[in-house]
Design an enzyme around this catalytic site. Structure first.
Site, mmCIF file in Angstrom:
data_model
loop_
_atom_site.group_PDB
_atom_site.id
_atom_site.type_symbol
_atom_site.label_atom_id
_atom_site.label_comp_id
_atom_site.label_asym_id
_atom_site.label_seq_id
_atom_site.Cartn_x
_atom_site.Cartn_y
_atom_site.Cartn_z
ATOM 1 N N PHE A 224 -0.042 -16.495 -1.859
ATOM 2 C CA PHE A 224 -1.165 -17.411 -1.669
ATOM 3 C C PHE A 224 -2.163 -17.203 -2.794
ATOM 4 C CE2 PHE A 224 -3.274 -20.216 1.513
ATOM 5 C CZ PHE A 224 -2.127 -20.835 1.987
ATOM 6 N N GLN B 234 -16.845 -24.062 -0.192
ATOM 7 C CA GLN B 234 -15.571 -24.087 -0.912
ATOM 8 C C GLN B 234 -15.009 -25.497 -1.038
ATOM 9 O OE1 GLN B 234 -11.667 -22.237 0.672
ATOM 10 N NE2 GLN B 234 -12.257 -21.031 -1.111
ATOM 11 N N HIS C 11 -11.620 -27.272 -1.938
ATOM 12 C CA HIS C 11 -10.189 -27.006 -2.081
ATOM 13 C C HIS C 11 -9.675 -27.950 -3.169
ATOM 14 C CE1 HIS C 11 -5.946 -26.626 -1.185
ATOM 15 N NE2 HIS C 11 -6.185 -25.721 -0.268
ATOM 16 N N LEU D 194 -5.819 -32.469 3.675
ATOM 17 C CA LEU D 194 -5.486 -31.326 2.836
ATOM 18 C C LEU D 194 -3.995 -31.263 2.535
ATOM 19 C CD1 LEU D 194 -6.555 -28.526 1.729
ATOM 20 C CD2 LEU D 194 -5.413 -27.589 3.718
ATOM 21 N N GLU E 199 -2.354 -25.093 0.075
ATOM 22 C CA GLU E 199 -2.067 -24.226 -1.061
ATOM 23 C C GLU E 199 -0.628 -23.701 -1.013
ATOM 24 O OE1 GLU E 199 -5.560 -21.955 -2.320
ATOM 25 O OE2 GLU E 199 -4.371 -20.200 -1.804
ATOM 26 N N ARG F 241 -9.590 -20.729 -5.503
ATOM 27 C CA ARG F 241 -9.942 -22.141 -5.337
ATOM 28 C C ARG F 241 -11.174 -22.560 -6.121
ATOM 29 N NH1 ARG F 241 -8.635 -22.483 1.144
ATOM 30 N NH2 ARG F 241 -6.408 -22.231 0.839
ATOM 31 N N HIS G 187 -14.077 -28.045 1.892
ATOM 32 C CA HIS G 187 -13.063 -27.489 2.771
ATOM 33 C C HIS G 187 -13.576 -26.398 3.699
ATOM 34 C CE1 HIS G 187 -9.080 -26.428 4.028
ATOM 35 N NE2 HIS G 187 -9.131 -25.232 3.505
ATOM 36 N N ARG H 49 -13.997 -17.818 -0.570
ATOM 37 C CA ARG H 49 -12.975 -17.319 0.354
ATOM 38 C C ARG H 49 -11.596 -17.437 -0.263
ATOM 39 N NH1 ARG H 49 -9.370 -19.982 4.497
ATOM 40 N NH2 ARG H 49 -9.886 -21.975 3.594
HETATM 41 C C1 FAD Z 1 -7.218 -28.680 6.846
HETATM 42 C C2 FAD Z 1 -7.532 -27.216 6.914
HETATM 43 C C3 FAD Z 1 -6.533 -26.286 6.624
HETATM 44 C C4 FAD Z 1 -6.811 -24.919 6.692
HETATM 45 N N1 FAD Z 1 -5.801 -24.028 6.405
HETATM 46 C C5 FAD Z 1 -6.048 -22.706 6.526
HETATM 47 C C6 FAD Z 1 -5.004 -21.750 6.307
HETATM 48 O O1 FAD Z 1 -3.856 -22.095 6.012
HETATM 49 N N2 FAD Z 1 -5.290 -20.442 6.455
HETATM 50 C C7 FAD Z 1 -6.534 -20.013 6.797
HETATM 51 O O2 FAD Z 1 -6.731 -18.808 6.934
HETATM 52 N N3 FAD Z 1 -7.536 -20.890 7.023
HETATM 53 C C8 FAD Z 1 -7.319 -22.227 6.898
HETATM 54 N N4 FAD Z 1 -8.349 -23.111 7.113
HETATM 55 C C9 FAD Z 1 -9.634 -22.613 7.598
HETATM 56 C C10 FAD Z 1 -9.533 -22.257 9.074
HETATM 57 O O3 FAD Z 1 -8.650 -23.146 9.712
HETATM 58 C C11 FAD Z 1 -10.878 -22.365 9.792
HETATM 59 O O4 FAD Z 1 -11.840 -21.660 9.098
HETATM 60 C C12 FAD Z 1 -10.776 -21.794 11.198
HETATM 61 O O5 FAD Z 1 -9.708 -22.364 11.887
HETATM 62 C C13 FAD Z 1 -12.061 -21.996 11.968
HETATM 63 O O6 FAD Z 1 -11.852 -21.607 13.303
HETATM 64 P P1 FAD Z 1 -13.072 -21.472 14.323
HETATM 65 O O7 FAD Z 1 -12.506 -20.909 15.566
HETATM 66 O O8 FAD Z 1 -14.169 -20.749 13.659
HETATM 67 O O9 FAD Z 1 -13.576 -22.964 14.531
HETATM 68 P P2 FAD Z 1 -12.850 -24.302 15.067
HETATM 69 O O10 FAD Z 1 -11.392 -24.162 15.228
HETATM 70 O O11 FAD Z 1 -13.354 -25.385 14.189
HETATM 71 O O12 FAD Z 1 -13.436 -24.468 16.508
HETATM 72 C C14 FAD Z 1 -14.786 -24.752 16.751
HETATM 73 C C15 FAD Z 1 -14.978 -24.913 18.231
HETATM 74 O O13 FAD Z 1 -16.353 -25.027 18.524
HETATM 75 C C16 FAD Z 1 -16.576 -26.072 19.418
HETATM 76 N N5 FAD Z 1 -17.943 -26.577 19.232
HETATM 77 C C17 FAD Z 1 -18.558 -26.884 18.067
HETATM 78 N N6 FAD Z 1 -19.807 -27.312 18.303
HETATM 79 C C18 FAD Z 1 -20.008 -27.257 19.643
HETATM 80 C C19 FAD Z 1 -21.094 -27.570 20.504
HETATM 81 N N7 FAD Z 1 -22.258 -28.044 20.040
HETATM 82 N N8 FAD Z 1 -20.928 -27.403 21.832
HETATM 83 C C20 FAD Z 1 -19.754 -26.953 22.331
HETATM 84 N N9 FAD Z 1 -18.696 -26.644 21.558
HETATM 85 C C21 FAD Z 1 -18.821 -26.789 20.231
HETATM 86 C C22 FAD Z 1 -15.489 -27.061 19.126
HETATM 87 O O14 FAD Z 1 -15.248 -27.866 20.243
HETATM 88 C C23 FAD Z 1 -14.317 -26.147 18.825
HETATM 89 O O15 FAD Z 1 -13.683 -25.765 20.023
HETATM 90 C C24 FAD Z 1 -8.095 -24.482 7.031
HETATM 91 C C25 FAD Z 1 -9.089 -25.415 7.322
HETATM 92 C C26 FAD Z 1 -8.832 -26.763 7.239
HETATM 93 C C27 FAD Z 1 -9.928 -27.734 7.498
#
Ligand code: FAD
Lengths: 236, 581
Positions: free
Chosen positions: B117, B231, B233, B243, B246, B286, B354, B389
Site C-alpha cells: 500500500f 487528505q 486521494h 474512489l 489505492e 497520497r 477523502h 494519513r
Molecule cells: C471511499 C473510501 C474508501 C476508504 N478506504 C479505506 C481503506 O481501504 N483502508 C482504510 O484504512 N481506510 C479507508 N477509508 C477511510 C475509512 O474508511 C474511514 O476513515 C473509517 O471507516 C471511518 O470510520 P468511523 O467509524 O470513524 O466512521 P463512519 O463509518 O463514517 O461512521 C460514522 C457513524 O456516525 C454516525 N453519525 C454521524 N453523525 C451522527 C449524528 N449527528 N447523530 C447520530 N449518529 C451520527 C453515522 O450514522 C455512522 O454510523 C476509506 C474511506 C472512504 C471514503
C-alpha cells in the site's frame, strides 16, 4: 424527463399520492441524482434515504417503474418517458420513499448471523484456504438493500417468512469452514426454507449477485438429508 | 425526564462505534451500553472502504517499520506514543476480526494474505478483495447482534451534548422516524461519528459525513485538533467522486498524463519500474501524489473533461484475471459509473477530498478534556495520522482506538456518579424548543439550505484545497462568517415531524460550518508547509515554529481560538521524507 414520485406524509395524507417532477434528462445522472436535484432545488419536503452513492451502503433501494432497484446505480438513460419511483414493496411506509426496515433486521437476527465457535480464542488466525473462502464468499456479499424481499412474492404476502437475504446470510455462516453453528431449527421450517416456492425473483433482483435462490435450494437439500440421516455435528 | 439512561452511550455505528460497543460489553459486562446512529449501523461509511487494513503480520516486517512508515508518512506530526500503541495493537485487532468471521483474502496455505500500500515499506495491508470496509463493517455489525446487551437507537440524530461545563451527562437527539426530540442520559459518551468530507464539493465521502461529532464536541467546549490537514486521494472518478482504491496501484496500476507518461517520476518519487516498488512512484504517499497532479495540470499535461482536468489510471497491463481476483469492485464501479472497462480502457481520475486527519482532540484512550467524553475513529484526532494519513491505517485505527475508548469509557462509567438529571432535563427542554423553532419557524427564508451549502463547499475548495495561501484563506474566513448568518435564516419548507430530512440537512449544514471555520482558521495559522497542508506563501516545513498540533477551541463569540500543542516524539526525531530513492 418526468419523475412520478410516490408521496406519503403520515398525519397529512390519507393515502399515498403521486407527484410529478420535471428533471433535466442528463445522461450521467442516476435516478438518485434526479431525486437529490428535486430535494435541493424544487421541493425540500421530499424524503428518501441515501448515503454512499456507490452501490455499497444499501440505503437507496426503491421501486423504479415497478421493479426494485438501487437508485444510485440505475440511470435515467435506462428509461424513456415518465419514470415512476415508489417505496420498496413489502414494507410499511414511514414517509414518501422511506420504508420501515426493522422487520427485515429482526429476520436477519433470527438466523444467528455470526461466527459460532467454542473454546478459547487462539493467538493467530484460523486457517482458511482460498477454496474454503470461495465456498461461502458469494453469500457474504449481501448489502442488506432488501431488493430481494421486495421482489419476493412469498415475503410480500407473509412477513413472517425469513426471506432471501436472511437465509443467504445463514448459509454464509453455515458454509464457512470456521463456523460450528447449527441453524437447522430456524431454517428448516415453514417460515424458513420450506416457505420458499422457488420463483427466483430474489436472484434476479439482487444487485450484488448473491443468488439467494440458490442458497435456499441448497439448504433445502441439506435439511432434507438431515431428516433422513442422523445428525452429526460439524467440526472444522 | 430522559427517555433512557445508560452507562455508556456511543454516538455512531461505523467501524469505530461498533468496535467500541463490543469493548464496553467485554470490559464491563454489567454496564449498560447503547449505540445511537443517524443511519442503521451497516449503512455507515466504513462500508465503502475498499483497499485494506494495515497491521504487521509477516516475519519480514516489524512494529518499528510500521511506526516509521506512519510517522514519516505523517511528516512528523504524529504523536509517537499513539503510533506505538497503534502498531502494537493493530495485529491483534485484525486477528479478532478474523475470529469474528471477516472473510479476509487468503494465501494458498490458508494464512491471511497481505498486499502493498502507498507509503508502506512492507507488505502489511490485509484485505478482503477490494471490499474490505464492507466486510469489516458487516462482520462487526453481525457480531454485535450476538451481544443482545448492546442496545440500539437506529436512525436517531444527536444534536447536542448535555454537559455542566466539566463533565458530560448525555445527549439530546431526534428520533428521525417520529420526529420526537429526546434526551438520553449517560455517564460516558463516545463520539464515533466519522469524517467531514461533505464540507467540500468533490469528495469520496458519503452524504452522511458532515462532521457532526466534531461540531458536538467543539460546541461543548472540547477542542478540535489539526483541522487544517485534509487528505486528497489522487484517484477519484470525475463527477461522482467515487474512489478508485489505492489497491489498484498496489496491484501494479500506473498513473499517466495526457502523453501516456508516468509523470510521478518528475516529482522526486522514484523511477518507473514494471512491477510496483514499495514507497516509490505510484506507491508514494497520497499528499505527494495529489500535489504532483496539480503541477501536471499547471504544465498543461492533464486532460480536459466536462468535470475538470484528469490524468489516467492504467490497469490494462494487469489483465482481466488479476483485475477480477484482486480488484473486482474497481471494475464494477467503472462499468457502472463511467461506462468503461479497465481491462481495455484507461480510467480518468483526479484528486478528491477523502479523509480528515484532524478531529476531536483525544489522548491514547480516546479521552477528551471534557470528563466522560471520548472520541474514536475518523472523528477523533489521537493523532496517528499527523499531517498525512497512510492508506489502510484508518480501518485499524477505528478498531484499536474504538476498543481503547470503549474499555476506558466503561471503566470510567462504572465508577462515575450518575448523570445529573437536572442538567439533562433543562438542557433537553432548551434543545427541544430550539429544534421546534428551527422546524416550524423558517418557511419564510429566501435561500435554500442547499444554496448556502453549495457556497460553503465552493469556498472551502477555493481556499483550503491542495495548495493554500493567506489571501484566499482570509477571504474564506469572511465568506464563512456571512454564510453562517445566511444558514441561520435559510428556508425550511418541511414542517412535518416524521422523517424530516430537510431539518437534518439544516442541522448538518450547521455542523459543517463549524468544521469549515476551524479548517480555515487552522490553515491560516499554520505558516509552513507540511504533509497535506501546503502554503504557497510558506513553502517549507518549519519545525522550529510548527512541530506542534493546532488546537481550536470555540471562543465566546462562536469563532475559533487557536493554540499550539507540542507533538509527542518518542524514538523518531524529525527527518526528511524520502520516497523512491
Ligand atoms: C471511499 C473510501 C474508501 C476508504 N478506504 C479505506 C481503506 O481501504 N483502508 C482504510 O484504512 N481506510 C479507508 N477509508 C477511510 C475509512 O474508511 C474511514 O476513515 C473509517 O471507516 C471511518 O470510520 P468511523 O467509524 O470513524 O466512521 P463512519 O463509518 O463514517 O461512521 C460514522 C457513524 O456516525 C454516525 N453519525 C454521524 N453523525 C451522527 C449524528 N449527528 N447523530 C447520530 N449518529 C451520527 C453515522 O450514522 C455512522 O454510523 C476509506 C474511506 C472512504 C471514503
Amino acid at each position: 424527463m418526468i419523475l412520478r414520485v410516490n408521496r406519503y406524509r403520515p398525519g397529512v395524507d390519507d393515502a399515498p399520492v403521486f407527484q410529478d417532477y420535471e428533471v433535466p434528462d442528463r445522461e450521467d445522472w442516476a435516478i438518485l441524482d434526479a431525486l437529490t436535484h428535486i430535494k435541493d432545488t424544487v421541493d425540500g419536503t421530499l424524503s428518501f434515504r441515501w448515503s454512499c452513492r456507490m452501490g455499497i451502503c444499501g440505503s437507496c433501494g426503491m421501486n423504479v417503474n415497478g421493479e426494485p432497484k438501487l437508485t444510485c446505480g440505475t440511470f435515467l438513460t435506462d428509461y424513456s418517458g415518465p419514470v415512476t419511483v415508489e417505496p420498496l414493496r413489502g414494507f410499511p411506509v414511514i414517509r414518501d420513499l422511506v420504508v420501515d426496515i426493522d422487520p427485515f433486521l429482526a429476520n436477519l437476527s433470527k438466523v444467528s448471523p455470526w461466527l459460532v465457535r467454542e473454546g478459547e480464542e487462539p493467538e493467530t488466525e484460523f486457517a482458511q484456504t482460498p477454496e474454503q473462502l470461495e465456498a461461502y464468499k458469494q453469500y457474504s456479499m449481501c448489502i442488506n438493500c432488501m431488493l430481494c424481499y421486495s421482489a419476493c412474492p412469498v415475503y410480500v404476502l407473509d412477513p413472517d417468512f425469513l426471506g432471501p437475504a436472511a437465509i443467504a446470510l445463514a448459509q454464509r455462516y453455515n458454509l464457512d469452514s470456521r463456523d460450528m453453528g447449527d441453524r437447522f431449527d430456524v431454517l428448516s421450517t415453514e417460515e424458513g426454507v420450506w416457505g420458499c416456492t422457488f420463483v427466483g425473483e430474489c436472484t434476479s433482483a439482487c444487485p450484488k449477485h448473491v443468488d439467494p435462490a440458490e442458497a435456499i435450494q441448497r439448504y433445502k437439500l441439506t435439511a432434507a438429508m438431515r431428516s433422513v440421516l442422523p445428525f452429526t455435528r460439524r467440526r472444522p | 425526564m430522559a427517555a433512557e439512561e445508560v452507562d455508556v452511550l456511543i454516538v455512531g455505528g461505523g467501524g469505530a462505534g461498533l468496535r467500541a460497543a463490543i469493548a464496553v460489553a467485554e470490559a464491563e459486562p454489567d454496564a449498560t451500553v447503547a449505540i445511537l446512529s443517524k443511519v442503521y449501523p451497516m449503512r455507515s461509511h466504513t462500508v465503502s472502504a475498499e483497499g485494506g487494513a494495515a497491521a504487521v503480520i509477516g516475519l519480514a516486517d516489524s512494529l518499528d517499520e510500521h511506526a516509521y512508515d506512519t510517522i514519516s508518512g505523517g511528516d512528523w506530526l504524529c504523536d509517537q506514543d499513539a503510533v506505538e500503541a497503534f502498531v502494537r495493537e493493530a495485529p491483534r485487532e485484525l486477528i479478532r476480526l478474523e475470529h469474528w468471521g471477516c472473510p479476509w483474502s487468503r494465501e494458498p496455505d490458508g494464512r491471511v494474505a497481505v498486499r502493498p500500500f502507498g507509503g508502506m515499506k512492507q507488505l502489511r495491508t490485509w484485505y478482503a478483495a477490494d471490499k474490505t470496509g464492507f466486510h469489516l463493517l458487516h462482520t462487526l455489525f453481525q457480531t454485535t447482534l450476538k451481544h443482545t446487551e448492546i442496545k440500539r437507537f437506529d436512525e436517531w440524530y444527536a444534536t447536542r451534548l448535555v454537559t455542566d461545563g466539566e463533565r458530560v451527562h448525555g445527549v439530546t437527539a431526534i428520533d428521525i422516524r417520529t420526529g420526537r426530540i429526546d434526551t438520553i442520559a449517560a455517564r460516558a459518551v463516545i463520539l464515533a461519528t466519522g469524517g467531514c468530507g461533505q464540507v467540500f464539493p468533490f469528495t469520496t465521502n458519503a452524504a452522511i459525513k458532515t462532521g457532526d461529532g466534531m461540531a458536538l464536541a467543539y460546541r461543548a467546549g472540547a477542542p478540535l485538533k489539526d483541522m487544517e490537514f485534509i487528505q486528497y486521494h489522487p484517484t477519484g472518478l470525475p463527477f461522482t467522486g467515487i474512489l478508485i482504491t489505492e489497491a489498484a496501484r498496489a496491484e501494479g496500476g500506473w498513473l499517466i498524463n495526457k502523453d501516456g507518461y508516468r509523470y510521478l517520476q518528475d516529482y522526486d518519487l522514484g523511477v518507473p519500474t514494471d512491477t510496483p516498488k514499495l514507497r516509490s512512484m505510484e506507491l508514494g504517499p497520497r499528499d505527494r501524489l495529489s500535489q504532483a497532479f496539480v503541477h501536471e495540470m499547471q504544465r498543461g499535461r492533464t486532460v480536459e473533461t466536462p468535470y475538470g482536468q484528469v490524468t489516467y489510471l492504467d490497469l490494462r497491463h494487469l489483465g482481466e484475471a488479476k483485475i477480477n481476483a484482486r480488484i473486482p469492485f474497481v471494475r464494477e464501479l467503472c462499468l457502472s459509473y463511467e461506462k468503461l472497462d479497465p481491462v481495455t480502457d484507461l480510467i480518468p481520475v483526479r484528486p478528491v477530498v477523502h479523509y480528515m486527519m484532524g478531529g476531536v482532540h483525544t489522548g491514547v484512550d480516546g479521552e477528551t478534556p471534557l470528563q466522560g467524553l471520548y472520541a474514536a475513529g475518523e472523528t477523533a484526532c489521537v493523532s496517528i495520522n499527523g499531517a498525512n494519513r497512510l492508506g489502510s491505517n484508518s480501518l485499524p485505527e477505528c478498531l484499536v482506538f474504538g476498543a481503547r475508548a470503549g474499555a476506558a469509557a466503561a471503566r470510567y462509567a462504572v465508577q462515575a456518579a450518575k448523570p445529573d438529571q437536572q442538567a439533562v432535563r433543562t438542557q433537553g427542554a432548551d434543545e427541544r424548543r430550539r429544534l421546534e423553532q428551527e422546524r416550524d419557524g423558517r418557511d419564510g427564508g429566501r435561500e435554500r439550505i442547499s444554496e448556502v451549502r453549495a457556497l460553503m463547499r465552493r469556498t472551502l475548495e477555493e481556499s483550503a484545497g491542495i495548495y493554500r495561501d493567506r489571501d484566499s484563506l482570509e477571504k474564506a474566513a469572511g465568506t464563512l462568517a456571512d454564510l453562517r448568518e445566511r444558514a441561520a435564516v435559510a428556508r425550511l419548507e418541511d414542517r412535518s415531524a416524521a422523517f424530516n430530512t430537510e431539518l437534518l440537512a439544516g442541522l448538518e449544514l450547521g455542523s459543517m460550518l463549524d468544521v469549515a471555520e476551524t479548517i480555515v482558521a487552522s490553515a491560516l495559522n499554520r505558516e509552513e508547509s507540511r504533509g497535506a497542508h501546503q502554503r504557497t506563501d510558506f513553502p517549507a516545513r518549519d519545525d522550529a515554529a510548527f512541530l506542534a498540533h493546532t488546537l481550536a477551541h470555540r471562543g465566546p463569540d462562536g469563532t475559533p481560538r487557536l493554540s499550539l500543542l507540542p507533538v509527542t516524539i518518542t524514538r523518531w526525531p524529525p527527518g526528511e521524507r524520502v520516497y523512491g530513492r
